[in-house]
Scaffold this motif. Structure first.
Motif, PDB file in Angstrom:
ATOM      1  N   LEU A  53      70.786 133.861  44.267  1.00 61.87           N
ATOM      2  CA  LEU A  53      69.521 134.543  44.609  1.00 61.87           C
ATOM      3  C   LEU A  53      68.565 134.467  43.418  1.00 61.87           C
ATOM      4  O   LEU A  53      68.959 134.739  42.280  1.00 61.87           O
ATOM      5  N   PRO A  54      67.296 134.098  43.689  1.00 64.51           N
ATOM      6  CA  PRO A  54      66.357 133.829  42.588  1.00 64.51           C
ATOM      7  C   PRO A  54      65.902 135.091  41.848  1.00 64.51           C
ATOM      8  O   PRO A  54      65.745 136.161  42.445  1.00 64.51           O
ATOM      9  N   VAL A  55      65.687 134.871  40.549  1.00 62.16           N
ATOM     10  CA  VAL A  55      65.281 135.934  39.618  1.00 62.16           C
ATOM     11  C   VAL A  55      63.986 135.527  38.938  1.00 62.16           C
ATOM     12  O   VAL A  55      63.739 134.328  38.725  1.00 62.16           O
ATOM     13  N   ILE A  56      63.142 136.495  38.663  1.00 61.39           N
ATOM     14  CA  ILE A  56      61.926 136.253  37.859  1.00 61.39           C
ATOM     15  C   ILE A  56      62.070 137.049  36.556  1.00 61.39           C
ATOM     16  O   ILE A  56      62.927 137.928  36.456  1.00 61.39           O
ATOM     17  N   ILE A  57      61.237 136.725  35.583  1.00 61.75           N
ATOM     18  CA  ILE A  57      61.226 137.492  34.327  1.00 61.75           C
ATOM     19  C   ILE A  57      59.852 138.173  34.220  1.00 61.75           C
ATOM     20  O   ILE A  57      58.819 137.490  34.303  1.00 61.75           O
ATOM     21  N   VAL A  58      59.856 139.493  34.086  1.00 55.34           N
ATOM     22  CA  VAL A  58      58.599 140.236  33.952  1.00 55.34           C
ATOM     23  C   VAL A  58      58.439 140.659  32.492  1.00 55.34           C
ATOM     24  O   VAL A  58      59.228 141.467  31.975  1.00 55.34           O
ATOM     25  N   THR A  59      57.453 140.085  31.824  1.00 53.17           N
ATOM     26  CA  THR A  59      57.180 140.471  30.440  1.00 53.17           C
ATOM     27  C   THR A  59      56.223 141.652  30.460  1.00 53.17           C
ATOM     28  O   THR A  59      55.153 141.574  31.083  1.00 53.17           O
ATOM     29  N   ASN A  60      56.661 142.746  29.831  1.00 55.63           N
ATOM     30  CA  ASN A  60      55.864 143.972  29.857  1.00 55.63           C
ATOM     31  C   ASN A  60      55.817 144.574  28.457  1.00 55.63           C
ATOM     32  O   ASN A  60      56.515 144.115  27.544  1.00 55.63           O
ATOM     33  N   THR A  61      54.963 145.586  28.279  1.00 57.43           N
ATOM     34  CA  THR A  61      54.743 146.174  26.948  1.00 57.43           C
ATOM     35  C   THR A  61      55.423 147.536  26.847  1.00 57.43           C
ATOM     36  O   THR A  61      55.173 148.411  27.694  1.00 57.43           O
ATOM     37  N   GLY A  62      56.263 147.717  25.839  1.00 60.32           N
ATOM     38  CA  GLY A  62      56.934 149.000  25.626  1.00 60.32           C
ATOM     39  C   GLY A  62      55.900 150.109  25.442  1.00 60.32           C
ATOM     40  O   GLY A  62      55.035 150.000  24.576  1.00 60.32           O
ATOM     41  N   ARG A  63      56.000 151.155  26.245  1.00 60.63           N
ATOM     42  CA  ARG A  63      54.927 152.175  26.191  1.00 60.63           C
ATOM     43  C   ARG A  63      55.012 153.019  24.930  1.00 60.63           C
ATOM     44  O   ARG A  63      54.042 153.657  24.526  1.00 60.63           O
ATOM     45  N   LYS A  64      56.194 153.038  24.274  1.00 58.13           N
ATOM     46  CA  LYS A  64      56.327 153.822  23.032  1.00 58.13           C
ATOM     47  C   LYS A  64      56.261 152.909  21.798  1.00 58.13           C
ATOM     48  O   LYS A  64      55.603 153.221  20.813  1.00 58.13           O
ATOM     49  N   THR A  65      56.931 151.754  21.894  1.00 59.05           N
ATOM     50  CA  THR A  65      56.998 150.871  20.711  1.00 59.05           C
ATOM     51  C   THR A  65      55.857 149.864  20.670  1.00 59.05           C
ATOM     52  O   THR A  65      55.575 149.279  19.641  1.00 59.05           O
ATOM     53  N   GLY A  66      55.269 149.596  21.851  1.00 60.84           N
ATOM     54  CA  GLY A  66      54.256 148.531  21.908  1.00 60.84           C
ATOM     55  C   GLY A  66      54.907 147.165  21.843  1.00 60.84           C
ATOM     56  O   GLY A  66      54.251 146.127  21.808  1.00 60.84           O
ATOM     57  N   ALA A  67      56.262 147.179  21.867  1.00 60.52           N
ATOM     58  CA  ALA A  67      57.002 145.911  21.757  1.00 60.52           C
ATOM     59  C   ALA A  67      56.912 145.104  23.050  1.00 60.52           C
ATOM     60  O   ALA A  67      56.634 145.653  24.116  1.00 60.52           O
TER      61      ALA A  67
ATOM     62  N   ARG B 201      58.673 143.450  25.979  1.00 57.61           N
ATOM     63  CA  ARG B 201      59.945 143.620  26.695  1.00 57.61           C
ATOM     64  C   ARG B 201      60.007 142.594  27.818  1.00 57.61           C
ATOM     65  O   ARG B 201      58.973 142.293  28.432  1.00 57.61           O
ATOM     66  N   LYS B 202      61.179 142.036  28.034  1.00 58.48           N
ATOM     67  CA  LYS B 202      61.328 141.030  29.104  1.00 58.48           C
ATOM     68  C   LYS B 202      62.402 141.488  30.075  1.00 58.48           C
ATOM     69  O   LYS B 202      63.554 141.676  29.685  1.00 58.48           O
ATOM     70  N   THR B 203      61.989 141.681  31.316  1.00 57.85           N
ATOM     71  CA  THR B 203      62.849 142.309  32.324  1.00 57.85           C
ATOM     72  C   THR B 203      63.100 141.370  33.492  1.00 57.85           C
ATOM     73  O   THR B 203      62.170 141.095  34.272  1.00 57.85           O
ATOM     74  N   PRO B 204      64.312 140.851  33.646  1.00 59.50           N
ATOM     75  CA  PRO B 204      64.622 140.057  34.845  1.00 59.50           C
ATOM     76  C   PRO B 204      64.669 140.971  36.073  1.00 59.50           C
ATOM     77  O   PRO B 204      65.213 142.070  36.005  1.00 59.50           O
ATOM     78  N   LEU B 205      64.065 140.503  37.154  1.00 63.66           N
ATOM     79  CA  LEU B 205      64.105 141.221  38.424  1.00 63.66           C
ATOM     80  C   LEU B 205      64.373 140.214  39.530  1.00 63.66           C
ATOM     81  O   LEU B 205      64.124 139.008  39.350  1.00 63.66           O
ATOM     82  N   MET B 206      64.874 140.696  40.685  1.00 63.20           N
ATOM     83  CA  MET B 206      65.050 139.785  41.815  1.00 63.20           C
ATOM     84  C   MET B 206      63.671 139.297  42.260  1.00 63.20           C
ATOM     85  O   MET B 206      62.679 140.014  42.167  1.00 63.20           O
ATOM     86  N   ARG B 207      63.641 138.056  42.755  1.00 59.07           N
ATOM     87  CA  ARG B 207      62.369 137.486  43.202  1.00 59.07           C
ATOM     88  C   ARG B 207      62.156 137.874  44.667  1.00 59.07           C
ATOM     89  O   ARG B 207      62.936 137.507  45.532  1.00 59.07           O
ATOM     90  N   ALA B 208      61.111 138.626  44.920  1.00 56.75           N
ATOM     91  CA  ALA B 208      60.710 138.981  46.290  1.00 56.75           C
ATOM     92  C   ALA B 208      59.195 138.792  46.342  1.00 56.75           C
ATOM     93  O   ALA B 208      58.483 139.364  45.508  1.00 56.75           O
ATOM     94  N   VAL B 209      58.735 137.948  47.255  1.00 59.12           N
ATOM     95  CA  VAL B 209      57.305 137.625  47.242  1.00 59.12           C
ATOM     96  C   VAL B 209      56.615 138.024  48.549  1.00 59.12           C
ATOM     97  O   VAL B 209      57.215 137.978  49.622  1.00 59.12           O
TER      98      VAL B 209
END
Ligand code: F42
Length: 144
Positions: free
Chosen positions: A35-49, A51-59
């Motif tokens: 089952l396909p996965v995507i990577i969501v790059t997001n910004t840490g709300r406390k660190t500002g770092a 973050r890269k979060t794999p999630l299932m791909r649903a379009v």
């Protein structure tokens, strides 16, 4: 430019490394499920770092449905709070990388429609929802 902090969850960090390191040719599915996965790059709300979060791909058309399931845990995943604080994300879908804006779906009818698509893509989402009182949040990521 903020630093990338890998997930403390080893298998997650490894999937991101394989996915990105292969320019989206490897590590693109959930273990051996195919089952396909995507990577969501997001910004840490406390660190500002970064973050890269794999999630299932649903379009839904060109948009991505992001499901903050965390296996049906009682609390939201931390990336949920990151997206609420800063909805601008980058989504990698295999070799494609798109800047998108994620909005949490609050309209019941829209959430029901998108939830149906997400569960069709990854049936365990329904099991996760059935095992927790937490209403699993759904975002729709749309091109900016
Ligand atoms: N998770 C899902 O929720 N849905 C999915 O569809 C999904 C699919 C999936 C497929 C493959 C795979 O490898 C993993 C998959 N996951 C899925 C797991 C997902 O990638 C996440 O690991 C999981 O949802 C948990 O998200 P999390 O953000 O809670 O991750 C924790 C483990 C984490 O990274 N914690 C960090 C830490 O150091 O403890 C902090 C992360 C963070 O963002 N911190 C913020 C900051 O400022 O840097 C502060 C956040 C805050 O408000 O405290």
């Amino acid at each position: 430019m903020s630093d990338y902090i890998p997930s403390p969850s080893g298998w997650v960090a490894e999937q991101v490394e394989l996915y990105e390191g292969s320019q989206g040719k490897e590590g693109t599915t959930l273990r051996d499920t195919g089952l396909p996965v995507i990577i969501v790059t997001n910004t840490g709300r406390k660190t500002g770092a970064i973050r890269k979060t794999p999630l299932m791909r649903a379009v839904d058309g060109d948009n991505y449905i992001l499901v903050a399931s965390r296996g049906g845990a009682p609390d939201h995943p931390l990336w949920y709070h990151n997206l609420v604080a800063d909805p601008d994300v980058e989504i990698r879908d295999e070799a494609k990388i798109v800047k998108m804006r994620a909005r949490e779906i609050v309209d019941a009818a829209e959430k029901k429609r998108l939830w149906g698509i997400a569960v069709a893509a990854f049936p365990p989402y329904q099991e996760y929802q059935d095992k927790t009182d937490r209403a699993i949040p759904v975002f729709l990521a749309e091109a900016i």
